[in-house]
Design a protein around this motif. Structure first.
Motif, PDB file in Angstrom:
ATOM      1  N   VAL A 380       0.841  -1.199   0.000  1.00 56.07           N
ATOM      2  CA  VAL A 380       0.000   0.000   0.000  1.00 56.07           C
ATOM      3  C   VAL A 380       0.875   1.248   0.000  1.00 56.07           C
ATOM      4  N   ILE A 384       1.069   4.282  -2.915  1.00 58.73           N
ATOM      5  CA  ILE A 384       0.888   5.706  -2.623  1.00 58.73           C
ATOM      6  C   ILE A 384       2.137   6.493  -3.010  1.00 58.73           C
ATOM      7  N   LEU A 402      -7.626   4.359  -7.540  1.00 64.48           N
ATOM      8  CA  LEU A 402      -7.701   5.075  -6.265  1.00 64.48           C
ATOM      9  C   LEU A 402      -8.796   4.468  -5.396  1.00 64.48           C
ATOM     10  N   GLY A 403      -9.916   4.153  -6.038  1.00 67.16           N
ATOM     11  CA  GLY A 403     -10.998   3.507  -5.290  1.00 67.16           C
ATOM     12  C   GLY A 403     -10.522   2.215  -4.664  1.00 67.16           C
ATOM     13  N   ILE A 405      -7.456   1.436  -3.695  1.00 64.65           N
ATOM     14  CA  ILE A 405      -6.549   1.631  -2.556  1.00 64.65           C
ATOM     15  C   ILE A 405      -7.354   1.944  -1.299  1.00 64.65           C
ATOM     16  N   VAL A 406      -8.306   2.862  -1.438  1.00 63.21           N
ATOM     17  CA  VAL A 406      -9.103   3.245  -0.265  1.00 63.21           C
ATOM     18  C   VAL A 406      -9.851   2.037   0.293  1.00 63.21           C
ATOM     19  N   THR A 407     -10.527   1.333  -0.604  1.00 59.27           N
ATOM     20  CA  THR A 407     -11.329   0.202  -0.147  1.00 59.27           C
ATOM     21  C   THR A 407     -10.462  -0.870   0.472  1.00 59.27           C
ATOM     22  N   VAL A 409      -7.499  -0.598   1.894  1.00 58.87           N
ATOM     23  CA  VAL A 409      -6.975  -0.205   3.208  1.00 58.87           C
ATOM     24  C   VAL A 409      -8.065  -0.364   4.263  1.00 58.87           C
ATOM     25  N   ASN A 410      -9.257   0.060   3.894  1.00 54.85           N
ATOM     26  CA  ASN A 410     -10.375  -0.078   4.815  1.00 54.85           C
ATOM     27  C   ASN A 410     -10.591  -1.540   5.216  1.00 54.85           C
ATOM     28  N   ALA A 444     -12.801  -4.529  -3.415  1.00 57.44           N
ATOM     29  CA  ALA A 444     -11.472  -4.076  -3.841  1.00 57.44           C
ATOM     30  C   ALA A 444     -11.017  -4.767  -5.136  1.00 57.44           C
ATOM     31  N   TYR A 482     -19.598   1.916  -0.771  1.00 55.84           N
ATOM     32  CA  TYR A 482     -19.356   2.386   0.604  1.00 55.84           C
ATOM     33  C   TYR A 482     -20.643   2.492   1.384  1.00 55.84           C
TER      34      TYR A 482
END
Ligand code: HEM
Ligand code: CU
Lengths: 612, 236, 113
Positions: A380, A384, A402-403, A405-407, A409-410, A444, A482
């Motif tokens: 990750v 970034i 980008l979507g 990475i966010v998902t 990590v969550n 993801a 989300y």
């Protein structure tokens, strides 16, 4: 490197202007690459419609066949999720829905999504299409076996779908198929349903083994001249490692399927303990249900990474191309993929903390599980840092990345919660788990698939997908996903159990009810939004903008074929020769912001390219 | 096979060679035929299949409180009124190892392009395999006759019968598949397909004696699995 | 020139003697493991002998009949490392088997009284 150059002086460098760089009269040839070890591949070219498009041996066609079949099953899985959400959000609205149906839908949805959709799509679809192109091979090493692999998969899907129509319907035992309930009366589909599921899984494993051998040997033994393992695009690394996991993990699934089939058909008791049913002792006795759980998760946990690793690999390439920057820490990324893959065989029982296994195991498996977080986090960070000060193009592909990475990590962070025994025990079998695994292995990887579709569609079809529709597709899916899964964490905290048809008069009913309605509405919208993509594809095929060659200005070999889309044999008369990794973007001193893998060193002698 | 030459590539021995091979372009297993590499990886996967079977067996046997039958007695054979423990199994082992030896020699003669020797040895291997399957059928029928079934077993824990039939059955299936291929390949050797490079019936790939080595790997693997089954099932 | 050719011929296929040797050894080892049962050794001795002969036989088959001994380390390592996963699985299932037996005895017999 340097002594290699000194030894070889056979061919002269192609560009005379660069020669001045090298003092001395000896014309050291910087562009030299060892001759081919293996003779050019002997391909079977189909001539009829059947051999060209149906029983086709071209990996690209097989890849598309896998892709379409997997998408078909995926849509079935999506419809099942709609039906479940309909029941959960608005109980009773779907009049035909009974608790039995709900179990069957959960089971089929889970199994379809994990095995028949994501695995087949990543390995069968992207693997077949991209591996030979990216390593510079004409085809998979055994095209015939590869073709059989697809048709086995096809039969497996057919058998799976058939189970919807047999008496008793499909199995309703949950996608984990835990015995003893999976094959006992009282569980929906405990007759033909479970049997067809087990047969279908066995066929899938056999078919996949044939394909997997092809992917592995193509990567290991059929790379083109100059293509070292450390010059492979990370996509290939991801798919390759996932295939290794599949080859070693699917055996456990095959064995447990066979044993459960025998329990069902012959009445053996591998997994069946002594059971008292309605005051009567059944014929079964002496088996070990927990053994099944171990076998299943010895397969099941690597399976999670079979889905995740190709996504990791593909997203790395997409980010690098669309941020016009080399991937940060390529070698670290490779080692992280390989390390995660290896570790994934030592963590399986973190799915069994509440199963009644040997209590000491919790300690072992929590430790190994948390260790996996290290290479994962490294990846990750590297994504970034790759984006950091890149020349980012905010196009549809990048948005999906980008979507992702966010998902991811969550979902990864909730995974760390669940990896600890004491945190997992109250949370397991609640909606917190449902939220976790949908984030990390549902949404993801799905985001990556979407990004990959927008990225490679121009290669496959020769036309670029519509950006405007693509952005709508992304934003609805991202925000919608989300809206679905973020509230589910809360539902888990208040104790809403997983795999429940209805809340009845539970105390948390009141606080969960509105949220369930909201989640269901979001699920309908997200599901429907996927049809934007299908519309986009159809529209683009008819009237889309021609892509031309290499529309994204990427470096890897698949964009440098003789024709677009590539024909059978991929590279025309001469196979490409590789001189560098695929990540030479924005190299200081270079004429353009990308240097294809086939560019010889002499042509870029004035630039600061990485030594790869 | 071993130590061939590769143009412009220095084949270093040992771990040093492993590092350079892995870091080199084109192939990681230098000089290894695609099909052979594929068979090796398949066997690795198959090893996991058999390991899972044997691990299940171990777990099942270790956790049953009911008495496990004593294999030495169950598999004994009466010869002239004397009960010899594990006699049939010993003979089966003998037959399988014999066929493994003939296979190894067939591979050797295949590489020397000695068509006759290679063909006869492959045929001998096939017959050895067939004998093995036949004796296994005899063993199964004997046990069934004595009342052992996949779901029950008069000598003790029911799982004994279940695991026995499943594991030896799965191994026997492997042997049978091998026998079928051995007969086909014996024909192909005698017919000279590997000397002329005749294309395969289905795959349309050119024939080569390396196919004998590939089949040999499979056959030795079947023997290898038997070594483990022999140790864990019959001797334990 | 002659010499090189001769050497190549020698290395590309192995002498028949080595196969016969291994073949013979396999028979002998099988015979020994059979003897373990014949003499009815029990306990740790039986176990260690069985495993010893088993691994020796397996090793011989892999090394010589399957030519692993002559293969390059790249292949050998790829094939042998995954066995650690199996080893871990075996070790854990030994522990699990014992634990299951313990729970069964405890709840069925001790607990039942
Ligand atoms: C629009 C997308 C999706 C929606 C609305 C959705 C919804 C659901 C629902 C409602 C459940 C049942 C929860 C329960 O009652 O316990 C479920 C279970 C599950 N879903 Fe999804 N899902 C979606 C996508 C996916 C994807 C892409 C995957 C791929 C990994 C996936 C994998 C699973 C699995 C493994 C289960 C567990 C099945 C079981 O408990 O046996 N889902 N999903
Ligand atoms: Cu897991």
């Amino acid at each position: 490197m340097s002594d290699e150059i000194d030894n070889k002086q056979s061919i002269l460098a192609q560009s005379s202007e660069t020669m001045n760089e090298y003092s001395g009269s000896k014309a050291a040839d910087v562009d030299y690459v060892r001759p081919a070890e293996v003779p050019d591949q002997d391909l079977y070219h189909g001539h009829s419609f059947i051999t060209k498009w149906v029983f086709c041996q071209d990996a690209k066609v097989i890849g598309v066949q896998y892709f379409l079949t997997a998408v078909f099953t995926g849509i079935v899985g999506l419809i099942l999720s709609w039906l479940m959400r309909l029941q959960l959000g608005f109980p009773g609205l779907a009049g035909f829905m009974t608790a039995e149906h709900y179990y069957q839908f959960v089971t089929m949805h889970g199994m379809i999504m994990v095995v028949y959709f994501l695995t087949a799509l990543f390995l069968g679809g992207f693997g077949n299409y991209l591996i030979p192109l990216m390593v510079g091979a004409r085809d998979m090493v055994f095209p015939y076996v590869n073709m059989i692999s697809y048709w086995m998969f096809f039969v497996a899907v057919a058998v799976l779908m058939a189970s919807f129509f047999v008496p008793g319907g499909p199995t309703g035992s949950g996608w984990t198929l835990y015995p003893p309930q999976a094959i006992l009366e009282g569980t929906p589909g405990s007759g033909m349903g479970i049997l067809l599921m087990l047969i279908s899984l066995s066929l899938f494993v056999i078919g996949f083994t044939m394909g997997g051998l092809n992917y592995l040997i193509t990567v290991l033994q059929a790379r083109t001249r100059g293509m070292t393992l450390m010059r492979l695009p990370l996509t290939v690394w991801g798919i390759f490692t996932a295939t290794v996991l599949a080859m070693l993990a699917f055996p456990a699934l095959l064995v447990s399927s066979i044993m459960m089939t025998l329990d069902k058909v012959l009445g053996t008791s591998f997994f069946m303990p002594t059971i008292l049913k309605a005051g009567e002792v059944l014929e079964y006795g002496g088996g070990s249900p927990i053994l099944f759980q171990h076998l299943f998760w010895f397969f099941g946990h690597p399976e999670v990474y079979i889905v995740a690793l190709p996504a990791f690999g593909i997203v790395s390439d997409l980010i690098s191309v669309h941020a016009r920057k080399n991937i940060f820490g390529y070698r670290m990324m490779v080692w992280a993929i390989v390390g995660i893959g290896a570790l994934s065989f030592f963590v399986w029982a973190h799915h069994m903390y509440v199963s009644g296994m040997n209590p000491w195991f919790g300690f072992f498996f929590a430790t190994t599980t948390l260790i996996i977080a290290v290479p994962t986090a490294m990846k990750v960070y590297n994504w970034i840092i790759t984006l950091w000060r890149g020349n980012i193009r905010i196009n549809t592909v990048m948005l999906w990345c980008l979507g992702f990475i966010v998902t991811f990590v969550n979902g990864g962070i909730t995974g760390i919660f669940l990896g600890n025994v004491s945190v997992d025990v109250p949370l397991s079998d609640t909606y917190f788990v449902v939220a976790h695994f949908h984030m990390v292995m549902g949404i993801a990887p799905l985001m990556v698939i979407m990004g990959a579709v927008y990225h490679w569609f121009p290669l496959v079809a020769g036309r670029i997908l519509d950006e405007g529709l693509g952005k709508w597709h992304f934003w609805i899916t991202f925000l919608g996903a989300y809206s679905i899964y973020f509230p589910m964490h809360y539902l888990g905290f208040i104790g809403v159990p997983r795999r429940y048809f209805e809340m009845y008069d539970s105390p948390y009913m009141t606080s969960a009810i509105g949220m369930n309605e909201f989640i269901s509405l979001a699920a309908f919208i997200v599901g429907a939004a996927q049809f934007i993509l299908i519309y986009n594809i159809i529209k683009t095929l008819k009237t889309g903008k021609p892509a031309g060659k290499n529309p994204w200005k990427a470096n890897s070999l698949e964009w440098h074929t003789s024709t677009v889309p590539p024909e059978h044999g991929n590279f025309g008369d001469r196979l490409p020769v590789v001189h560098r990794w695929p990540y030479d973007f924005s190299v200081p001193g270079a004429k353009e912001d990308f240097i294809p893998q086939t560019t010889p060193p002499s042509e870029v002698a004035h630039t600061e390219v990485e030594k790869t | 096979m071993s130590e061939q030459k590769i143009a412009d590539y220095d084949l270093k021995p040992g771990f040093k060679g492993m590092a350079t091979d892995t870091g080199s372009d084109q192939t990681m297993f230098k000089g290894v035929h695609w099909g052979k590499a594929m068979m090796w990886i398949f066997l690795l996967s198959d090893t996991f299949v058999f390991s899972c079977f044997l691990i299940s067996y171990m777990k099942g046997r270790a956790s049953t409180p009911i008495e496990w039958p004593y294999p030495s007695e169950v598999f004994a054979l009466e010869v002239f009124g004397v009960s010899v423990p594990l006699l049939l199994i010993a003979i089966m082992t003998f037959v399988l190892i014999t066929s493994s030896g003939t296979m190894a020699l067939a591979v050797k003669y295949g590489y020397e392009k000695n068509r006759k020797m290679c063909g006869w040895l492959v045929l001998a291997t096939a017959i050895g395999g067939l004998t093995f399957v036949g004796m296994q059928a005899f063993e199964w029928s004997k046990l069934i006759h004595e009342g052992v079934r996949p779901w029950e077993n008069p000598f003790g824990a029911a799982q004994f019968g279940s695991f026995f039939f499943m594991i030896t059955g799965f191994h026997g299936t492997h042997v049978s598949i091998g026998v079928i291929f051995l007969f086909i390949y014996a024909y192909k050797v005698f017919a000279g397909h590997y000397d002329t490079g005749k294309r395969g019936w289905f795959t349309s790939m050119k024939g080569d004696y390396v196919e004998i080595e590939i089949l040999g790997l499979y056959w030795h693997f079947v023997d290898l699995v038997w070594v483990f089954i022999f140790a864990f099932f019959y001797l334990w | 020139m002659e010499e090189i050719k001769k050497k190549e011929e020698q290395t590309s296929t192995h002498k028949i003697g080595i196969y016969l040797w291994i073949w013979g050894l396999l028979f002998v080892l099988s015979f020994f493991s059979y003897m373990v049962d014949w003499y009815n050794f029990q306990g740790l001795l039986r176990w260690s002998l069985i495993l010893f002969f088993m691994f020796l036989k397996a090793g011989l088959i892999m090394a010589f009949f399957m030519h692993l001994f002559w293969e390059r380390y790249a292949l050998v390592n790829v094939l042998l490392w995954p066995m650690t996963a199996i080893a871990c699985f075996v070790a854990l299932m030994v522990a699990e088997g014992k634990y299951t037996l313990f729970t069964r005895l405890f709840y069925f017999f001790v607990g039942g009284q």
